[in-house]
Design a protein around this motif. Structure first.
Motif, PDB file in Angstrom:
ATOM      1  N   SER A 116     114.208  48.365  95.631  1.00  0.00           N
ATOM      2  CA  SER A 116     114.729  49.186  96.718  1.00  0.00           C
ATOM      3  C   SER A 116     114.302  50.634  96.496  1.00  0.00           C
ATOM      4  CB  SER A 116     116.260  49.110  96.753  1.00  0.00           C
ATOM      5  OG  SER A 116     116.809  49.723  95.594  1.00  0.00           O
ATOM      6  N   PRO A 175     123.676  40.541 102.733  1.00  0.00           N
ATOM      7  CA  PRO A 175     123.124  41.871 102.474  1.00  0.00           C
ATOM      8  C   PRO A 175     124.167  42.890 102.018  1.00  0.00           C
ATOM      9  CG  PRO A 175     122.419  41.057 104.619  1.00  0.00           C
ATOM     10  CD  PRO A 175     123.442  40.103 104.109  1.00  0.00           C
ATOM     11  N   ASP A 176     125.444  42.632 102.287  1.00  0.00           N
ATOM     12  CA  ASP A 176     126.508  43.569 101.909  1.00  0.00           C
ATOM     13  C   ASP A 176     127.275  43.128 100.669  1.00  0.00           C
ATOM     14  OD1 ASP A 176     125.967  45.199 104.170  1.00  0.00           O
ATOM     15  OD2 ASP A 176     127.094  43.791 105.419  1.00  0.00           O
ATOM     16  N   ASP A 217     117.082  44.954  94.724  1.00  0.00           N
ATOM     17  CA  ASP A 217     117.322  45.489  96.068  1.00  0.00           C
ATOM     18  C   ASP A 217     118.575  44.829  96.640  1.00  0.00           C
ATOM     19  OD1 ASP A 217     117.393  46.321  98.693  1.00  0.00           O
ATOM     20  OD2 ASP A 217     115.294  45.867  99.107  1.00  0.00           O
ATOM     21  N   SER A 267     120.158  44.985  99.286  1.00  0.00           N
ATOM     22  CA  SER A 267     120.137  44.558 100.696  1.00  0.00           C
ATOM     23  C   SER A 267     119.562  43.151 100.860  1.00  0.00           C
ATOM     24  CB  SER A 267     119.347  45.552 101.546  1.00  0.00           C
ATOM     25  OG  SER A 267     117.961  45.472 101.262  1.00  0.00           O
ATOM     26  N   SER A 297     120.532  40.530  98.919  1.00  0.00           N
ATOM     27  CA  SER A 297     121.413  39.741  98.048  1.00  0.00           C
ATOM     28  C   SER A 297     121.591  38.290  98.478  1.00  0.00           C
ATOM     29  CB  SER A 297     122.793  40.381  97.956  1.00  0.00           C
ATOM     30  OG  SER A 297     122.731  41.596  97.263  1.00  0.00           O
ATOM     31  N   THR A 352     118.364  38.953  94.036  1.00  0.00           N
ATOM     32  CA  THR A 352     117.790  39.624  95.209  1.00  0.00           C
ATOM     33  C   THR A 352     116.294  39.334  95.372  1.00  0.00           C
ATOM     34  OG1 THR A 352     117.422  41.637  93.913  1.00  0.00           O
ATOM     35  CG2 THR A 352     119.501  41.496  95.136  1.00  0.00           C
TER      36      THR A 352
END
Length: 167
Positions: A12, A97-98, A133, A135, A137, A150
Motif C-alpha cells: 500500500s 477491505p475494512d 495492503d 484494503s 484484506s 492481503t
C-alpha cells in the motif's frame, strides 16, 4: 507436494511511505553514529550503529511478499522462508477491505516492510496479520483464531481456498 500459484502481496501507499521513511531515518542514525564513533564508547556504537541496522534487517527478514496454497495449507512467503497456515478447521474465508480498520497492534510490526503480528479491533477481536495492503484484506476465520492476509486479488484467493477446503 502440490504447489499453487503465488499470490503477490502488493504494498500500500502507507506501507511504502512508512518503510522508506523508517529506513532513511535508521540509516541516518547509523551514519551519525559512525561519524561520532571516535568521541564515544561501545554503547554509542551499539545504540547508534548496530541497533538501527539490526532493525532494518529484522524488518526485511519478516517482509510478506506473497501467499501460496500448498497441500491444503496457505503458506505466507517471507524473505527466504515461509510461514505455514493450516486450512483445516477453517470456518470461512471472505474479502473484507475494512477488516483492519481501527486496529491496534498488540505485538508485531506496524509498517516496516509489512504489517504483521497480532492486532485487535472491535470487528474481529484479536487476530493475526500477514499484510502489506489492508484494503485487500482476506479474513480467515477458525473456531479459535482469526487471520488476515492481503493478496493482490483477494477474490481469487478466497475462491481457491474454498475449493481447497472442499477437496
Amino acid at each position: 507436494m502440490n504447489t499453487g500459484d503465488l499470490h503477490q502481496a502488493p504494498w500500500s501507499w502507507t506501507l511504502s511511505i512508512v518503510t522508506t521513511l523508517t529506513v532513511l531515518f535508521m540509516l541516518y542514525l547509523a551514519v551519525i553514529g559512525f561519524v561520532g564513533l571516535q568521541d564515544h564508547g561501545w554503547a554509542w556504537f551499539v545504540a547508534m550503529c548496530l541497533l538501527p541496522v539490526t532493525i532494518i534487517l529484522a524488518g526485511a527478514l519478516f517482509t510478506v511478499s506473497g501467499y501460496r496454497l500448498v497441500d491444503g495449507s496457505l503458506w505466507v512467503r517471507r524473505f527466504g522462508w515461509y510461514t505455514k497456515i493450516a486450512l483445516t478447521d477453517l470456518i470461512s474465508a471472505r474479502v473484507d477491505p475494512d477488516a483492519m480498520g481501527r486496529s491496534w497492534r498488540v505485538f508485531g510490526n506496524g509498517g516496516l516492510f509489512s504489517f504483521s503480528g497480532w492486532y485487535s479491533n472491535a470487528k474481529l477481536g484479536r487476530f493475526r496479520v500477514f499484510a502489506t495492503d489492508p484494503s485487500l484484506s482476506v479474513v480467515l476465520r477458525y473456531p479459535d483464531k482469526v487471520i488476515v492476509v492481503t493478496p493482490r486479488d483477494p477474490n481469487r484467493l478466497v475462491s481457491e481456498i474454498m475449493n481447497t477446503a472442499k477437496a
